[in-house]
Design a protein around this motif. Sequence first.
Motif, PDB file in Angstrom:
ATOM      1  N   UNK A  97       7.021   2.675   1.656  1.00  0.00           N
ATOM      2  CA  UNK A  97       7.680   3.639   2.511  1.00  0.00           C
ATOM      3  C   UNK A  97       8.741   4.349   1.692  1.00  0.00           C
ATOM      4  N   UNK A  98       8.940   5.620   2.041  1.00  0.00           N
ATOM      5  CA  UNK A  98       9.996   6.400   1.403  1.00  0.00           C
ATOM      6  C   UNK A  98      10.888   6.987   2.483  1.00  0.00           C
ATOM      7  N   UNK A  99      12.125   7.200   2.109  1.00  0.00           N
ATOM      8  CA  UNK A  99      13.117   7.858   2.967  1.00  0.00           C
ATOM      9  C   UNK A  99      13.672   9.012   2.148  1.00  0.00           C
ATOM     10  N   UNK A 100      13.522  10.215   2.653  1.00  0.00           N
ATOM     11  CA  UNK A 100      13.960  11.414   1.935  1.00  0.00           C
ATOM     12  C   UNK A 100      13.380  11.435   0.520  1.00  0.00           C
ATOM     13  N   UNK A 101      12.131  10.988   0.391  1.00  0.00           N
ATOM     14  CA  UNK A 101      11.445  11.014  -0.896  1.00  0.00           C
ATOM     15  C   UNK A 101      11.751   9.855  -1.824  1.00  0.00           C
ATOM     16  N   UNK A 102      12.665   8.977  -1.447  1.00  0.00           N
ATOM     17  CA  UNK A 102      13.052   7.844  -2.295  1.00  0.00           C
ATOM     18  C   UNK A 102      12.426   6.553  -1.780  1.00  0.00           C
ATOM     19  N   UNK A 103      12.047   5.671  -2.706  1.00  0.00           N
ATOM     20  CA  UNK A 103      11.467   4.379  -2.345  1.00  0.00           C
ATOM     21  C   UNK A 103      12.396   3.614  -1.406  1.00  0.00           C
ATOM     22  N   UNK A 104      11.810   3.061  -0.341  1.00  0.00           N
ATOM     23  CA  UNK A 104      12.558   2.203   0.577  1.00  0.00           C
ATOM     24  C   UNK A 104      12.011   0.783   0.569  1.00  0.00           C
ATOM     25  N   UNK A 105      10.686   0.630   0.646  1.00  0.00           N
ATOM     26  CA  UNK A 105      10.112  -0.716   0.715  1.00  0.00           C
ATOM     27  C   UNK A 105       8.621  -0.670   0.410  1.00  0.00           C
ATOM     28  N   UNK A 106       8.102  -1.829   0.011  1.00  0.00           N
ATOM     29  CA  UNK A 106       6.657  -2.022  -0.113  1.00  0.00           C
ATOM     30  C   UNK A 106       6.162  -2.682   1.159  1.00  0.00           C
ATOM     31  N   UNK A 107       4.894  -2.443   1.493  1.00  0.00           N
ATOM     32  CA  UNK A 107       4.327  -3.115   2.661  1.00  0.00           C
ATOM     33  C   UNK A 107       2.860  -3.455   2.438  1.00  0.00           C
ATOM     34  N   UNK A 108       2.428  -4.504   3.099  1.00  0.00           N
ATOM     35  CA  UNK A 108       1.023  -4.879   3.236  1.00  0.00           C
ATOM     36  C   UNK A 108       0.701  -4.819   4.712  1.00  0.00           C
ATOM     37  N   UNK A 109      -0.501  -4.400   5.038  1.00  0.00           N
ATOM     38  CA  UNK A 109      -0.929  -4.415   6.433  1.00  0.00           C
ATOM     39  C   UNK A 109      -2.399  -4.806   6.489  1.00  0.00           C
ATOM     40  N   UNK A 110      -2.710  -5.619   7.484  1.00  0.00           N
ATOM     41  CA  UNK A 110      -4.091  -6.002   7.752  1.00  0.00           C
ATOM     42  C   UNK A 110      -4.351  -5.775   9.230  1.00  0.00           C
ATOM     43  N   UNK A 111      -5.419  -5.051   9.523  1.00  0.00           N
ATOM     44  CA  UNK A 111      -5.834  -4.817  10.905  1.00  0.00           C
ATOM     45  C   UNK A 111      -7.252  -5.343  11.072  1.00  0.00           C
ATOM     46  N   UNK A 112      -7.463  -6.071  12.162  1.00  0.00           N
ATOM     47  CA  UNK A 112      -8.808  -6.469  12.549  1.00  0.00           C
ATOM     48  C   UNK A 112      -9.217  -5.562  13.703  1.00  0.00           C
ATOM     49  N   UNK A 113     -10.422  -5.015  13.620  1.00  0.00           N
ATOM     50  CA  UNK A 113     -10.915  -4.084  14.626  1.00  0.00           C
ATOM     51  C   UNK A 113     -11.962  -4.763  15.490  1.00  0.00           C
ATOM     52  N   UNK A 114     -11.972  -4.420  16.768  1.00  0.00           N
ATOM     53  CA  UNK A 114     -13.009  -4.956  17.642  1.00  0.00           C
ATOM     54  C   UNK A 114     -14.250  -4.067  17.544  1.00  0.00           C
ATOM     55  N   UNK A 115     -15.248  -4.359  18.341  1.00  0.00           N
ATOM     56  CA  UNK A 115     -16.527  -3.636  18.281  1.00  0.00           C
ATOM     57  C   UNK A 115     -16.390  -2.156  18.618  1.00  0.00           C
ATOM     58  N   UNK A 116     -15.326  -1.776  19.334  1.00  0.00           N
ATOM     59  CA  UNK A 116     -15.116  -0.371  19.688  1.00  0.00           C
ATOM     60  C   UNK A 116     -14.270   0.369  18.653  1.00  0.00           C
ATOM     61  N   UNK A 117     -13.742  -0.355  17.658  1.00  0.00           N
ATOM     62  CA  UNK A 117     -12.869   0.250  16.656  1.00  0.00           C
ATOM     63  C   UNK A 117     -11.400   0.167  16.996  1.00  0.00           C
ATOM     64  N   UNK A 118     -11.061  -0.506  18.096  1.00  0.00           N
ATOM     65  CA  UNK A 118      -9.646  -0.688  18.462  1.00  0.00           C
ATOM     66  C   UNK A 118      -9.036  -1.815  17.649  1.00  0.00           C
ATOM     67  N   UNK A 119      -7.746  -1.729  17.400  1.00  0.00           N
ATOM     68  CA  UNK A 119      -7.028  -2.765  16.660  1.00  0.00           C
ATOM     69  C   UNK A 119      -6.778  -3.939  17.602  1.00  0.00           C
TER      70      UNK A 119
END
Length: 123
Positions: A86-108
């Motif tokens: 993530x950046x704030x005003x173009x400057x580094x703020x934080x790193x992140x990891x995200x994992x989403x599992x989707x159901x058969x309809x594509x919803x999270x």
Amino acid sequence: MTTDVPVLARWFGYMDSDDPDRVLGMISDDFTMSVQFSKGSGESAEFVGDRAGLVAYLAQREKSTLIHHIDVGAVVGEYELVLGRTTRAGEFEASFNATAQLDATGAVCRLLIARTPEVAFAR
């Protein structure tokens, strides 16, 4: 490496907008989440729950302040995984990891996000 993760790209696009509540239309009825949120220096919070937990998380967020950049992503079956920053005003703020599992309809249906300003993956 790829960044072709359509659901998480849309999720973070909504989160970066003036109307992040649009993510509520992306979740399943049995949605469960955990967001591990570190501000650095050992200060952190966990936001957990179902739809109500996501609503509470959205209510406390700054709107249209941070921009999420997906640097690496993968789709493995019903899962999307990303590493980004993530950046704030173009400057580094934080790193992140995200994992989403989707159901058969594509919803999270499951979402796990961890973020910290303590580790940057940029070279």
